[in-house]
Design a protein around this motif. Structure first.
Motif: not given
Ligand code: GLU
Length: 294
Positions: A6-12, A42-44, A179-181, A183-185, A197-199, A201-203, A238-240
């Motif tokens: 698994g992974r956690f992939a936060p955007s800074p 880190i998804e920078d 694009a995020y899409q 890079a993430v795949v 496993v994530r929030g 909002d990304l479904l 969210g962060k925003s």
């Molecule tokens: N970097 C994304 C975010 O912080 C999450 C990406 C993912 O978990 O697929 O919202």
């Protein structure tokens, strides 16, 4: 067989807050309950949205809360070659094309939105070539009509006709960033991630990620999208939005709040180690994982 990963992939884009802690906790507990590996990435990649020092802050907060990950922290900003290679594969296959449309033009041309806050459906203006006099801005993936179906461990069966509901989507942005899409795949496959496993909002991004995984011949990880933490007005924490960073002096309060949100019953706890032990047991129970982790 690949080891469960698994992974956690936060955007800074800001400090770790209650919402991102829930995503991190869910992913780590799932890994712990499966006896797998947990990666921190880190998804920078979105440099314009990056906040200086946020990545270091997130890593330090996670460590202080007792999270432990396998291997070094990976940063997307150092992985350009991987994304370029994937893009070249798509380009050679004729699966991507340059698009000269502005956001406003797409918005104006779209007959109907998708009801969400996301961009309008791309009408396919540049699919068969750039209109005369137009310069390439972004690059889009050619999406075939047909349903994408996947079984999310929390949301159940999801069906999306990405062609009609989203349209050809961007893999390289007009400003030159990936694009995020994309890079993430690429990263999930490269790092051997088996379980995302994530929030929630990304479904809505998951079907697009399936389409890209298929186009690149990459495996499809299982997914589990946990409910979002919302503020009093129902908006995503969210962060925003003005999400408060976690109070570093009270780690247990933050952990307990996140566990409650995930519907995990954790007894009165004195140490971080005890917390993670109990929460892992509670997670396995909540998601009915047996000894094989299914
Ligand atoms: N970097 C994304 C975010 O912080 C999450 C990406 C993912 O978990 O697929 O919202």
């Amino acid at each position: 067989m690949h080891r469960m990963t698994g992974r956690f992939a936060p955007s800074p884009t800001g400090p770790l807050h209650g919402g991102s802690l829930v995503a991190a906790m869910a992913s780590w507990l799932d890994v712990r309950a499966h006896g797998g590996r947990w990666l921190l990435r880190i998804e920078d990649i979105d440099r314009p949205r990056e906040v200086r020092g946020a990545a270091e802050g997130i890593v330090a907060t996670l460590a202080a809360l007792g999270f432990r990950w396998n291997g070094p922290v990976v940063r997307q900003s150092g992985r350009n070659d991987l994304y370029q290679r994937a893009f070249d594969v798509l380009r050679r296959a004729g699966s991507v094309y340059p698009c000269g449309c502005t956001r406003q033009e797409i918005h104006d041309a779209a007959s109907a939105g998708d009801g969400g806050a996301s961009a309008a459906i791309y009408p396919g203006t540049c699919r068969d070539g750039l209109p005369p006099g137009r310069a390439a801005r972004a690059w889009r993936l050619r999406v075939a009509p047909g349903e994408v179906v996947f079984d999310d461990r929390a949301a159940g069966m999801i069906r999306e006709d990405t062609f009609s509901e989203v349209g050809d989507f961007i893999v390289r942005r007009a400003d030159g960033y990936w694009a995020y899409q994309l890079a993430v795949v690429v990263d999930d496959a490269d790092q051997g991630v088996t379980d995302v496993v994530r929030g929630a909002d990304l479904l809505g991004s998951t079907a697009r990620q399936r389409v890209l995984q298929d186009a690149l011949g990459l495996p499809r990880p299982r997914t589990l999208h946990v409910p979002l933490v919302v503020d009093a007005s129902g908006a995503k924490l969210g962060k925003s939005t003005a999400a408060q960073p976690l109070e570093p002096s009270r780690p247990m309060d933050a952990l307990k709040a996140a566990a409650r949100h995930l519907e995990l019953e954790v007894p009165a706890i004195t140490s971080l180690d005890d917390f993670w032990e109990s929460a892992t047991v509670a997670w396995a129970k909540r998601w009915r994982l047996d000894a094989t982790g299914r």
